[in-house]
Design an enzyme around this catalytic site. Structure first.
Site, short mmCIF file in Angstrom:
data_model
loop_
_atom_site.label_atom_id
_atom_site.label_comp_id
_atom_site.label_asym_id
_atom_site.label_seq_id
_atom_site.Cartn_x
_atom_site.Cartn_y
_atom_site.Cartn_z
N ARG B 58 0.79 -1.20 0.00
CA ARG B 58 0.00 0.00 0.00
C ARG B 58 0.82 1.25 0.00
O ARG B 58 0.56 2.17 -0.76
CB ARG B 58 -0.92 0.02 1.22
CG ARG B 58 -2.05 -0.97 1.14
CD ARG B 58 -2.35 -1.50 2.49
NE ARG B 58 -1.19 -2.24 2.99
CZ ARG B 58 -0.27 -1.77 3.82
NH1 ARG B 58 -0.38 -0.57 4.33
NH2 ARG B 58 0.76 -2.50 4.19
N THR B 59 1.84 1.29 0.84
CA THR B 59 2.57 2.54 0.97
C THR B 59 3.23 2.92 -0.35
O THR B 59 3.06 4.04 -0.84
CB THR B 59 3.60 2.45 2.10
OG1 THR B 59 2.92 2.05 3.29
CG2 THR B 59 4.26 3.80 2.33
N LYS B 86 24.99 -7.53 -4.14
CA LYS B 86 26.44 -7.59 -4.22
C LYS B 86 27.10 -7.04 -2.96
O LYS B 86 28.30 -6.97 -2.87
CB LYS B 86 26.95 -6.80 -5.44
CG LYS B 86 26.44 -7.31 -6.77
CD LYS B 86 27.02 -6.49 -7.91
CE LYS B 86 26.31 -6.77 -9.23
NZ LYS B 86 26.49 -5.70 -10.21
N ARG B 108 11.74 3.34 2.67
CA ARG B 108 11.35 2.40 3.74
C ARG B 108 12.53 1.48 4.03
O ARG B 108 13.24 1.05 3.12
CB ARG B 108 10.15 1.56 3.32
CG ARG B 108 9.93 0.37 4.28
CD ARG B 108 8.64 -0.35 4.04
NE ARG B 108 7.53 0.49 4.45
CZ ARG B 108 6.28 0.05 4.55
NH1 ARG B 108 5.99 -1.20 4.26
NH2 ARG B 108 5.32 0.86 4.93
N HIS B 136 5.99 5.45 11.16
CA HIS B 136 5.41 5.40 9.83
C HIS B 136 4.52 6.66 9.71
O HIS B 136 3.30 6.58 9.73
CB HIS B 136 4.57 4.13 9.68
CG HIS B 136 4.17 3.82 8.27
ND1 HIS B 136 4.42 4.66 7.21
CD2 HIS B 136 3.51 2.75 7.74
CE1 HIS B 136 3.93 4.12 6.11
NE2 HIS B 136 3.39 2.98 6.39
#
Lengths: 308, 308, 308
Positions: B58-59, B86, B108, B136
């Site tokens: 959703r975000t 890597k 995020r 959040h």
């Protein structure tokens, strides 16, 4: 005046000297225009496909940004979410993508010469975004663009290329593109078993001066640029040899302070410890600048290849 | 009048009362404009990067939609297809992304305070899209926007926040943002071992009324809003205790019909059974509306941060 | 004149004869416009979501290209980077995506009838991009569009559909769409245990002529089109039976030269060896053309569904 319009870009040799200076100038112009307007209109109505059969951060994102800044559309083919899993060959995938009539396809593959092998079955111009251990021509393009911005020239430069030169694709493409400039000296700095491949040396023979050395210390004072790449443990047959050698191939602030005369440190990124983070704030650390330059010079390249 | 132009949004505390009401009004205005015109022109020429080092539906999609609705461009950095594999550090990745001069980066990460740790090495404004168990803030923004739309106010509201409050980032940010309103009461409803963290309570001390309770039944009649979050089995040391408790933390239609006075049920989504689907058709079930509101208020936030 | 404006496209039966000819004509018109202008303006301000809960190369990319060519925006929901991992139901995901008010959602799922199961909880028109073994209506659309382009008609055609017809979704949708044309003959060519499902035959009974056969040799001379699909080893209970049969279901240049009368070879792609690459250069090999046609006829479909 020449142009790369509609041309494939498979090797660093695909750029001649005139192309390079034209792209540098164009990149500078685009930098100014992007800075003032954000997104331009050159590539309106054009579509670029990114087909990366091998993961990448900078190269793919850098091309996507470049195309977005030119006002064009990007369609990203993502391997993870694809029929490759079902066993389709990449040749078929390329044909299908090409069937949607993109204006350019940027392709990366772990197989050397993959872009070359599909260029005749694909109508769109192909830009090689890295083909295994073979080449990475747009990396070389941004490398020399970065040197040119820093020194105002590439002619006459003395560069040390350090790390795993045998399996890396950075060193070959950078070597090839440097043949387009005059009076260039390359020091290949690597343990003997990871030195640059013979095939690479053959291609540059007589076009640049080069020397194979095993440590940066011995030639540091001669360098204008130290170009660092990764040394991978898994390339060594004898782990003890890796342990013995690795210290000489890690660039630290302390090491650089002993060699004040190296005016510019470059790295194609990503790095995994081969340049310590205490180097980042030194004025000669140019690797993030180098990544940034990539977007502008790739935008210039796209603009030319698209003929817009 | 204030503005968030060019500002980082790292914490729910980064919104003051005036910011919130201004964003609510702007979200309403954008809702109308998007409804009539689909895609607007405010963010033409601007580029947002989404850099989600941790998965999200959703975000990320909500921000991508918001930016698309504003007429801007989105470049999505996808961890799976990247050099992180890597071993590149996320700090280097952020520097590289920032080098392409995006106008805003939504990030995020599973590590608390990751966005804070990179804000000084990144020029673009950063919006925290969730940092581990910490915060959040844009979830909290859409939460209070949803309450405001429903009740015409947030002042004076009595809200129960239920579930795993110890490890969730929703409860902290929602608590912080609620301090910007007057006369708010929070009931933290959780098993003792999953109650809201002390550090969170310290930050809201004296700014909202709060009570720690162990079951929704005891306070259901007092609530304007029941905000449900997940209770994860793996958080319990004793699986039997989870089995004993879970029933009290699953919201069913049957349970709600005993507590008719809860006028509004919210959930940050995704849910995994903690609200049964027979609740979805009740008029007080607002969680899908809440997700939808996210796009509009994030569009408002982007518009302000971009200064467009 | 009819239109598919605002309609769900869940089954190949959702296209009537008039729809099909209208879409063919529109696809031809768009082909010309795209060829001259690259990107058109029909879908400016419109947003398509691709929600593929199962991997795909051609279908997703083909829709993304089609929408880009129409000038619209694409938001791609990627399962890998999503809350599905956290256990959210796909129904919730669809509701959330729909909450962002997209103008159309293209959905693929491994569960038969998944798009049908969510159509009532989703406001946006849904296009079925493949639902398990059930259907793939836009594949059938591009299949008949390709036949129509090649022969100037679909009426009267004789087509052999070969491969695993029991578990594939291509054969059902193609069969259904062929009922919209007159005087069509289908030969289902498959080992007995992988023949087309009874439910499929029931739906086309009396609307096309069909025959079940076990080898292409026996009917090759009658075919206008040979439509090849994959035969999967793992579908056979007895591996020896697979080994015994597979040769008859691999189309080679050698095999085709014995049956010169097959004027057109099709395949939904991806292929994994069931048509050897030496067939690709034969004039009757139309499978890459077929994939290409997909973009244009999907653009036509999107234009109609969007009502633009």
């Amino acid at each position: 005046m020449g142009s790369l319009r509609g041309r494939d870009v498979l090797s660093a040799f695909d750029f001649n000297r005139e192309d390079l200076f034209r792209l540098f100038d164009l990149a500078e112009r685009l930098r100014g225009e992007i800075s003032s307007r954000g997104i331009l209109d050159y590539a309106r109505g054009r579509v670029m496909v990114t087909a990366f059969f091998e993961p990448s951060t900078r190269t793919k994102i850098s091309f996507q940004f470049a195309m977005a800044r030119l006002g064009g559309e990007v369609v990203d083919f993502i391997e993870e979410a694809s029929s490759i899993r079902k066993g389709e060959t990449e040749e078929d995938t390329m044909r299908i993508l090409d069937g949607y009539s993109p204006d350019v396809i940027v392709v990366r593959h772990s197989r050397p010469f993959f872009p070359h092998s599909v260029k005749d079955i694909v109508k769109a111009p192909i830009i090689n975004g890295g083909d295994g251990t073979n080449e990475h021509p747009t990396q070389a393009l941004l490398d020399v663009y970065t040197i040119w911005r820093e020194f105002g020239r590439v002619d006459g430069i003395c560069i040390g290329i350090l790390g795993d030169l045998k399996y890396g694709r950075t060193a070959p493409s950078l070597s090839y593109i440097l043949t387009r400039f005059n009076d260039v000296t390359i020091y290949y700095i690597a343990p003997r078993q990871l030195q640059v491949r013979e095939e690479v040396l053959k291609k540059i023979e007589g076009r640049v001066r080069y020397h194979l050395v095993e440590s940066v210390e011995e030639i540091a004072s001669k360098l204008d640029v130290l170009y660092v790449t990764r040394l991978q443990k898994e390339r060594f047959e004898d782990p003890q040899e890796y342990e013995r050698l690795k210290g000489s191939y890690i660039i630290t602030r302390n090491m650089l302070e002993k060699h004040r005369k190296i005016p510019m440190i470059m790295h194609p990124l990503p790095r995994v410890g081969e340049i310590t983070t205490d180097v980042d704030t030194l004025p000669q650390a140019k690797y993030f600048e180098q990544a940034k330059n990539g977007m502008y010079v790739r935008a210039a390249l796209l603009k030319e290849v698209l003929g817009v």
